[in-house]
Write an enzyme that holds these catalytic residues in place. Structure first.
Site, mmCIF file in Angstrom:
data_model
loop_
_atom_site.group_PDB
_atom_site.id
_atom_site.type_symbol
_atom_site.label_atom_id
_atom_site.label_comp_id
_atom_site.label_asym_id
_atom_site.label_seq_id
_atom_site.Cartn_x
_atom_site.Cartn_y
_atom_site.Cartn_z
ATOM 1 C CD GLU A 25 -2.192 -8.635 3.269
ATOM 2 O OE1 GLU A 25 -2.370 -8.953 2.085
ATOM 3 O OE2 GLU A 25 -2.197 -7.455 3.668
ATOM 4 C CG ASP A 55 2.838 -6.229 -4.253
ATOM 5 O OD1 ASP A 55 3.052 -6.178 -5.469
ATOM 6 O OD2 ASP A 55 2.812 -5.226 -3.512
ATOM 7 C CD GLU A 57 1.829 -5.252 4.723
ATOM 8 O OE1 GLU A 57 1.149 -4.837 3.763
ATOM 9 O OE2 GLU A 57 2.323 -6.384 4.766
ATOM 10 C CE1 TYR A 74 -0.673 -0.739 2.002
ATOM 11 C CE2 TYR A 74 -1.642 -2.786 2.799
ATOM 12 C CZ TYR A 74 -0.533 -2.012 2.525
ATOM 13 O OH TYR A 74 0.726 -2.512 2.772
HETATM 14 C C1 GCB Z 1 -0.150 -5.963 1.445
HETATM 15 C C2 GCB Z 1 0.874 -7.027 1.403
HETATM 16 C C3 GCB Z 1 2.192 -6.533 0.824
HETATM 17 C C4 GCB Z 1 1.926 -5.649 -0.386
HETATM 18 C C5 GCB Z 1 1.116 -4.447 0.061
HETATM 19 C C6 GCB Z 1 0.773 -3.508 -1.091
HETATM 20 O O1 GCB Z 1 -1.122 -6.050 2.137
HETATM 21 O O2 GCB Z 1 1.095 -7.632 2.654
HETATM 22 O O3 GCB Z 1 2.977 -7.639 0.486
HETATM 23 O O4 GCB Z 1 3.092 -5.240 -1.033
HETATM 24 O O5 GCB Z 1 -0.068 -4.880 0.646
HETATM 25 O O6 GCB Z 1 1.492 -2.563 -1.348
HETATM 26 O O7 GCB Z 1 -0.241 -3.754 -1.745
#
Ligand code: GCB
Length: 560
Positions: free
Chosen positions: A383, A137, A472, A436
């Site tokens: 990931e 991403d 993250e 997330y």
């Molecule tokens: C993740 C990835 C990262 C993305 C992020 C997102 O898990 O490791 O590279 O940018 O989520 O914002 O979706």
């Protein structure tokens, strides 16, 4: 394409000016050039001083994304694959001293199943350009991204230096080893300096040795004391043949029980992930940006960051050493086996080509960064599909290789698999996981997100009995967008999201750190989830704070 057949390594037919270092993508206005996939050519002339006659002359590239072929005076000098690590080649016999010379570099940005990171080029029907299916991403910037150096050495040349320290009561033991080629020096003179003062010194005919000195000062955030290690290669008359100076620090790092220990004391990692990303330069080296970003981290009260998702410029690592920031150093293996589309590993079969690239780049990363005290752990991937059966064999080999290179630092990979389905957590020293909840799932429901997060983190800990780091977590936020009550994409929601996560983390005593995604907004591919890039920054792409930055500063300046 077709440049080699047409002899472009001798000169380009219709060149345009192009800045180096920079990503070419940001410097052009036409979309087909911005998104260009394939080979671009760089060409320049340069002068080699007459005073370099008799010396060995080298060309070194800090990083070229993704692969480079280099010609000097029309002759192929070297090739390299891997977008974020340096390579060097001796050019002595290719060059004319006291004259002008030419350098041509073919830069190719295509990814395939054996590149790290992997990707896939799709050629749609019709008269349109290829597309890159990528499993990461961030925008696939390309070009000569870091500095290119031309330098000269004497007939005996230092090629590599490894410094390891073992602090003990009152004294530290420093072991060193070097690699060199060319003429055999008569002696090696080693000096360790504390600022200008020599604190240890030795002369030897060997390429390795140990030195002890004391008292000594430890390196740690808050007091990042650096020593200088200097090695001189001398001939029989004591004349210097080559010389190298490297900063190093004295510190230990270990995982014990549910704690991460720095110099024997528990440390809690607070910080953000970054990207090398900015207007105009794309992923090109920009020294003021590095300084600004690391200063912003310090302003937040952070003590650490991860080089998500590739090795950062060496200047970043040097600055982290000087400022006392702790770094989880990540190799560029992002998106392995992503979305089931990519067969890097399937049960009973590991793709040996991909694995070979992965191991080669990890070794190159280790060789580049091994002497930095700021580097406290290696992340061998971001990931990967660690829930898949084939992942175990693949990562057993990757982690074993990393440990064999460096027994002094913890090793992990950054997971995204559900806690109960992961198969690889037993391989690593601490669990690192990205989450997330309340963003991609439980949208807008932070109460549910908190439940999910708590259960998930507990499950990781229960399954593996290892400390857990949340590597993250974040929410896209359009700066200046406000809602009450908080709604997704607003500054209020980002703050509430981070606050909710912080509450859960503070409840759990096996958590060793939190890295927010991301320090700043950054460019990605276009898509319905992205508002001109990923907006999860706590700072904008211009490095101005969103409300979340003030919240984090308050939390982290208090959180020990
Ligand atoms: C993740 C990835 C990262 C993305 C992020 C997102 O898990 O490791 O590279 O940018 O989520 O914002 O979706």
């Amino acid at each position: 394409e077709g440049g080699e057949e047409r002899g472009w390594f001798r000169g380009l037919p219709d060149p345009e000016p192009m800045a180096v270092p920079a990503s070419f993508n940001e410097l052009v206005a036409r979309p087909e050039l911005r998104d260009f996939l394939g080979s671009v050519w760089y060409f320049r002339r340069f002068f080699v001083p007459a005073s370099w006659a008799g010396k060995r002359i080298w060309l070194r590239f800090g990083a070229v994304n993704y692969r480079a072929t280099v010609w000097v005076n029309g002759r192929k000098l070297t090739e390299w694959e891997g977008g974020h690590l340096p390579f060097a080649a001796e050019a002595t016999s290719f060059l004319r001293v006291g004259e002008e010379n030419t350098l041509a570099v073919k830069v190719n940005n295509l990814l395939d199943w054996a590149t790290i990171p992997p990707g896939r080029v799709i050629r749609p029907p019709g008269d349109v350009g290829p597309l890159l299916e990528q499993y990461f991403d961030f925008f696939h910037y390309a070009g000569i991204h870091r500095s290119v150096h031309l330098y000269a050495t004497g007939p005996a040349t230092l090629r590599d230096l490894t410094i390891r320290t073992r602090p003990a009561a009152g004294k530290v033991l420093v072991s060193w080893s070097l690699e060199r080629d060319g003429e055999e020096p008569h002696r090696r003179r080693i000096r360790i300096l504390d600022h200008e003062k020599v604190v240890a010194e030795a002369e030897t005919a060997e390429d390795r040795g140990e030195l002890a000195f004391g008292p000594y000062r430890l390196w740690a955030p808050g007091h990042p004391h650096l020593y200088r290690f200097r090695v001189d290669l001398l001939d029989g008359e004591g004349r210097m043949l080559d010389s190298y100076t490297e900063d190093f620090g004295i510190r230990t790092v270990a995982v014990e029980g549910d704690r991460l220990l720095l110099n024997g004391e528990p440390v809690y990692l607070k910080g953000c992930c970054r990207h090398e990303d900015f207007h105009l330069v794309g992923r090109g080296l920009l020294l003021p940006l590095i300084q600004k970003d690391l200063n912003l981290l310090r302003w937040l009260g952070a003590n650490s960051f991860r080089t998500s998702h590739y090795p950062y410029a060496e200047e970043t690592m040097m600055l982290a050493d000087r400022l006392g920031l702790l770094v989880i150093d990540e190799c560029p293996a992002v998106g392995l086996n992503a979305w089931g589309a990519f067969p890097v590993f399937v049960p009973d079969r590991v793709d040996e080509k991909t694995l070979a690239t992965h191991l080669r780049l990890m070794e190159a990363l280790y060789r580049r960064d091994k002497n930095h005290p700021s580097v406290i752990a290696w992340s061998v991937a971001n990931e990967p599909a660690s829930e898949e059966e084939g992942a175990v064999e693949y990562f057993a080999r990757v982690v074993a290789a990393m440990r064999a290179l460096d027994p002094t630092r913890p090793v992990t990979f950054v997971a995204s698999a559900p806690a109960d389905r992961d198969r690889c957590g037993h391989l690593v020293d601490f669990i690192a996981v990205n989450r997330y909840f309340g963003w991609y799932t439980e949208e807008g429901r932070l109460d549910l997100a908190a439940e999910r997060l708590r259960d998930d983190l507990r499950c990781w800990h229960r399954r593996y009995g290892k400390p857990v780091m949340l590597t993250e977590f974040g929410a896209d936020t359009v700066a200046g967008l406000h809602t009450l009550p908080p709604q997704m994409f607003s500054e209020e929601y980002q703050v509430e999201f981070l606050r909710t996560y912080a509450r859960v983390l503070d409840e759990l005593d096996f958590i060793i750190g939190e890295h927010v995604w991301n320090l700043a907004d950054f460019m990605t591919n276009q898509g319905i989830r992205r508002v001109v890039g990923n907006r999860k920054g706590v700072f904008t792409r211009e490095r101005q704070p969103k409300m979340a930055a003030h919240y984090l500063r308050e939390r982290w300046t208090r959180r020990k």
